[in-house]
Design an enzyme around this catalytic site. Structure first.
Site, PDB file in Angstrom:
ATOM      1  N   LYS A  22       5.338  19.192  38.770  1.00 52.25           N
ATOM      2  CA  LYS A  22       4.624  18.841  40.000  1.00 52.25           C
ATOM      3  C   LYS A  22       3.121  19.017  39.830  1.00 52.25           C
ATOM      4  CE  LYS A  22       4.137  21.869  43.451  1.00 52.25           C
ATOM      5  NZ  LYS A  22       2.794  21.915  44.113  1.00 52.25           N
ATOM      6  N   ASN A  23       2.719  20.157  39.281  1.00 51.49           N
ATOM      7  CA  ASN A  23       1.297  20.480  39.207  1.00 51.49           C
ATOM      8  C   ASN A  23       0.558  19.681  38.138  1.00 51.49           C
ATOM      9  OD1 ASN A  23       1.493  22.312  41.312  1.00 51.49           O
ATOM     10  ND2 ASN A  23       1.948  24.032  39.949  1.00 51.49           N
ATOM     11  N   CYS A 115       0.930  25.327  51.358  1.00 51.85           N
ATOM     12  CA  CYS A 115       1.492  26.640  51.662  1.00 51.85           C
ATOM     13  C   CYS A 115       0.401  27.605  52.117  1.00 51.85           C
ATOM     14  CB  CYS A 115       2.194  27.226  50.434  1.00 51.85           C
ATOM     15  SG  CYS A 115       3.713  26.375  49.978  1.00 51.85           S
ATOM     16  N   ARG A 120      -7.819  30.187  50.096  1.00 56.71           N
ATOM     17  CA  ARG A 120      -7.973  29.479  48.825  1.00 56.71           C
ATOM     18  C   ARG A 120      -9.175  28.542  48.991  1.00 56.71           C
ATOM     19  NH1 ARG A 120      -2.263  27.301  46.622  1.00 56.71           N
ATOM     20  NH2 ARG A 120      -1.842  26.709  48.765  1.00 56.71           N
ATOM     21  N   ASP A 306       3.098  31.471  40.243  1.00 52.41           N
ATOM     22  CA  ASP A 306       4.215  30.715  40.806  1.00 52.41           C
ATOM     23  C   ASP A 306       5.570  31.261  40.380  1.00 52.41           C
ATOM     24  OD1 ASP A 306       2.568  29.059  42.203  1.00 52.41           O
ATOM     25  OD2 ASP A 306       2.813  27.314  40.917  1.00 52.41           O
ATOM     26  N   ARG A 398       9.088  20.497  48.169  1.00 45.85           N
ATOM     27  CA  ARG A 398       7.762  20.148  47.667  1.00 45.85           C
ATOM     28  C   ARG A 398       7.697  20.269  46.150  1.00 45.85           C
ATOM     29  NH1 ARG A 398       4.159  23.985  48.990  1.00 45.85           N
ATOM     30  NH2 ARG A 398       2.676  22.670  47.893  1.00 45.85           N
TER      31      ARG A 398
END
Length: 417
Positions: A22-23, A115, A120, A306, A398
């Site tokens: 995903k990232n 999230c 951030r 994560d 997600r």
């Protein structure tokens, strides 16, 4: 809102190929704005990826999926704004800022969503872009960004190796005038993958071992590219945690063990048998897990933030006490309270969490607090006695592709409610 019903005390075992990261996929999809046609293989089917596709379609691109391949066509009529509703769908939406500026010379976006993991701020992104010649004004919660002429290369010293800021700088620097040097850049595999995609379309990027990235601006980029997204290292770690928590035996394939160099020793410390091959990892869980002395989350190549929540779920069943120190995000222990509903013993003090392992967990109704926290609750439920209901699973979707199908194929009893 959908839920998972998970009947625990069933061992996870078998073989599972890992989907694309995903990232890595999200910034690469943003980078697709810089070329006419992108064919992206191993692109995971996730809600965050669909949100990125919606942004691309709003900007004037066409996006089609064929299996795990996504095709992005970016014509000349690209818009330069992203409305608030689309920006709020995911935190990574901010990475489109650098790509739109490079493509259009201006951009208007709102602050991103995602999230709730504590502050951030994107000030590193904005300060870096301003150093490259971008004029940024905040207008009623929107960022109005313009460039006089072209962006210019410069030397940047990041105060923290921010993944998102590094991505935005890369996207801005590839067509900038001159050379951009990024000191203390993020070194995650997903950064390397974005650099690989940009290089494939003609960018000149040099990644140094000390965390410095040098980008030589070019005049034009290639119009077409075919590229394969790297495997998801966090999904790999999550499924391995599920096997370890249930005393199972799992072989994950189409993955990259090198990306988990800081994670695999933790499994061994907890008593798991771990073997690796060129693109696979084998794990066999023990009858009773041992505690992990200390887990400190750090920027890559350190232990990934994560993976903290899945490992905390694992440690709740260990025979002893484990300590976690979260160094990346301030509010990343929200899953701890939900795990305690299942009988876990966890004490949280600021950035430190102390987990005293228990012989067994019991079922409960729990709620996903965020993406990785939701995965942790599923891991705990797989090991717990009874049937647990995990709610708000939109967070999980997600970042995990068809989680219930994959777990079911490995022996779990999990259904969507």
């Amino acid at each position: 809102m959908a839920n998972f019903l998970i009947e625990g005390e069933n061992r996870i075992g078998g073989e599972l190929p890992i989907h694309g990261a995903k990232n890595a996929a999200l910034p690469i999809l943003a980078a697709a704005l810089l070329t006419r046609r992108s064919v992206l293989h191993n692109c995971p089917d996730l809600s965050d990826v669909r949100a990125a596709a919606h942004i691309l379609e709003h900007l004037g691109c066409t996006v089609e999926r064929e299996g795990d391949t996504v095709i992005v066509e970016s014509d000349d009529g690209v818009y330069c704004d992203i409305p608030d509703g689309l920006m709020r769908e995911m935190r990574s939406s901010v990475v489109f800022l650098g790509a739109i500026l490079t493509r259009c010379g201006r951009a208007r976006v709102s602050f991103p969503g995602g999230c709730e993991l504590g502050p951030r701020p994107i000030d590193i992104h904005l300060a870096s872009l301003e150093r490259m010649g971008v004029n940024i004004k905040e207008d009623h919660g929107d960022l109005d960004c313009t460039i006089d002429g072209k962006m210019v290369g410069t030397e940047l010293n990041l105060p923290f190796p921010s993944v998102g800021a590094t991505e935005n700088i890369l996207l801005a620097a590839v067509l900038a005038e001159g050379t951009t040097v990024i000191h203390n850049a993020a070194r995650e595999p997903e950064i390397q993958d974005l650099a690989g995609f940009l290089t494939a379309i003609g960018a000149k990027i040099h990644l140094k071992n000390d965390g410095t990235i040098v980008v030589e601006g070019v005049e034009t980029l290639l119009p077409e590219v075919e590229y394969r997204v790297i495997p998801d290292r966090i999904a790999t770690a999550t499924y391995l945690c599920a096997a370890a928590a249930t005393g199972g035996e799992l072989l994950v394939t189409k993955t990259e063990p090198e990306y988990l160099a800081a994670v695999l020793p933790m499994f061994e410390e907890m008593g798991c048998q771990v073997k690796t091959g060129p693109d696979l990892i084998y794990l066999k869980g023990p009858r009773r897990l041992r505690p992990v002395r200390m887990v400190r989350t750090m920027p890559y190549p350190g232990f990934p933030t994560d993976a903290q929540a899945p490992f905390m779920a694992l440690s709740t069943l260990a025979q002893g006490t484990s300590v976690f120190v979260e160094n990346i995000f301030e509010s990343r222990y929200k899953h701890a309270a939900e795990l305690m509903r299942m009988g876990a013993r966890i004490k949280v003090e600021g950035r430190v969490a102390v987990v005293e392992g228990v012989p067994a967990l019991h079922s409960a109704q729990v709620r996903c607090t965020d993406l990785r926290g939701g995965a942790a609750l599923c891991i705990a439920a797989l090991a717990a006695a009874g049937v647990s209901r995990v709610s708000d699973i939109a967070h999980i979707e997600r970042g995990y592709e068809r989680l219930e199908e994959h777990l079911s194929s490995l022996g779990a009893k999990i259904t969507r409610e």
